[in-house]
Write a protein that holds these residues in place. Structure first.
Motif, short mmCIF file in Angstrom:
data_model
loop_
_atom_site.label_atom_id
_atom_site.label_comp_id
_atom_site.label_asym_id
_atom_site.label_seq_id
_atom_site.Cartn_x
_atom_site.Cartn_y
_atom_site.Cartn_z
N GLN A 95 3.89 -5.92 -4.02
CA GLN A 95 3.24 -4.83 -4.74
C GLN A 95 4.19 -4.04 -5.64
N HIS B 82 8.98 -7.26 -2.64
CA HIS B 82 7.67 -6.89 -2.10
C HIS B 82 6.60 -7.22 -3.14
N GLN C 200 4.88 0.99 -3.10
CA GLN C 200 5.20 1.36 -1.73
C GLN C 200 5.39 2.86 -1.50
N ASP C 201 5.94 3.58 -2.50
CA ASP C 201 6.42 4.92 -2.19
C ASP C 201 5.32 5.97 -2.04
N GLY D 160 1.89 5.21 -1.08
CA GLY D 160 0.97 4.85 -0.03
C GLY D 160 -0.48 5.13 -0.40
N ASP D 161 -1.37 5.01 0.55
CA ASP D 161 -2.79 5.35 0.37
C ASP D 161 -3.41 4.61 -0.82
N HIS E 171 2.50 3.80 -8.15
CA HIS E 171 3.32 4.75 -8.88
C HIS E 171 3.87 4.06 -10.12
N THR F 143 -2.23 3.76 -3.58
CA THR F 143 -1.89 4.40 -4.85
C THR F 143 -0.62 3.78 -5.42
#
Length: 287
Positions: A176, A174, A197-198, A200-201, A205, A203
């Motif tokens: 991102q 992926h 991915q984990d 979302g919004d 990690h 943001t």
């Protein structure tokens, strides 16, 4: 190198080891790096120092990792080593005229400069982007070896790191998601990842940020963090979050120097011992 060394009957490597252990946060593995000795040589030396009552081993939650510390006898021995060394220098310099001590200082400075020019460069640290063979096992080992000793984290922590990485690595396709590693002499000594991915919004990690203790203070951690944050900004994430816990002061200073601020903290025991867990956030930097 024969005879008494530093006022003791110990070999030079043992004297050096005691001084390193005095500084704290030392394991057998760290000594191998600092003394440039083979693991077997360090193991034999440590057994003798333990037998003579100069050092003690303290097992962490992970039985494979043992922290080294000076006993009362060890602290007395190291104090005597420092006193001996200071006395040697003071006695020698007291016998010289001021002009001669200045000559020694100049000579040492010139010699140090010449030595630096003639010393072959150390094996360089290289940075790698993406997956490489053995990455999961090595990054898990770096985490549990450090945090079992530092904070007493147990098997739940090791399982969480291993499981998280096992889930993340297949998702590196992926755009991102990315991971970076620092390698020295063919071995991974640091890592950092961005999981886009984990959370979302918009943001990111920041995960699995670790540097082998033998490489602390070398700038490797900052280099890894800057690579990750450059990726975050390129991908257009609005916020980057990371989770850590209170007491990792050097790491916190590094985070804050790169724009992270403490967003929340709470007491937790999810890793086998009670710690003050913290979340740091970094907002996107305008370009």
């Amino acid at each position: 190198m024969g005879g008494d060394f530093a006022g003791t009957d110990l070999p030079p490597s043992a004297v050096h080891a005691l001084i390193e252990i005095e500084g704290g946060d030392v394991t057998a593995k760290v000594l191998c790096h600092r003394l440039h000795l083979e693991k077997s040589s360090v193991s034999r030396m440590l057994r003798k120092l333990i037998t003579t009552g100069l050092i003690a081993e303290t097992p962490g939650a992970d039985a494979r990792v043992k922290s080294l510390s000076l006993t009362d006898s060890g602290r007395k021995c190291v104090a005597e080593i420092h006193t001996f060394a200071s006395s040697q220098v003071k006695t020698a310099l007291a016998a010289l005229a001021p002009s001669q001590t200045e000559l020694i200082a100049d000579g040492l400075s010139l010699y140090a400069e010449a030595l630096a020019k003639s010393t072959p460069p150390a094996t360089p640290v290289t940075f790698h982007t993406g997956y490489q063979t053995g990455l999961i096992a090595r990054v898990v080992d770096l985490h549990i070896s450090y945090y079992a000793r530092k904070a007493g984290f147990d098997s739940a922590f090791e399982a969480a790191v291993a499981g998280g990485l096992a889930d993340f690595v297949p998702r590196l396709t992926h755009p991102q998601n990315e991971i970076w590693t620092a390698t020295h002499a063919g071995q991974i000594i640091g890592s950092i990842a961005i999981d886009g991915q984990d959370l979302g919004d918009a943001t990111a990690h920041l995960r699995w940020f670790i540097v082998d203790p033998s490489a602390h203070g070398t700038g490797i951690g900052r280099a890894l963090l800057q690579k990750a944050l450059a990726f975050v900004d390129e991908q257009g994430f609005e916020t980057t979050q990371l989770w850590t816990f209170h007491g990792l002061h050097a790491a916190r200073r590094l985070y804050e120097s790169e724009g992270f601020v403490l967003a929340s903290e709470y007491t937790g025991r999810q890793w086998g011992t009670e710690v003050l867990e913290q979340r740091f956030d970094r907002k996107r930097r305008e370009t």
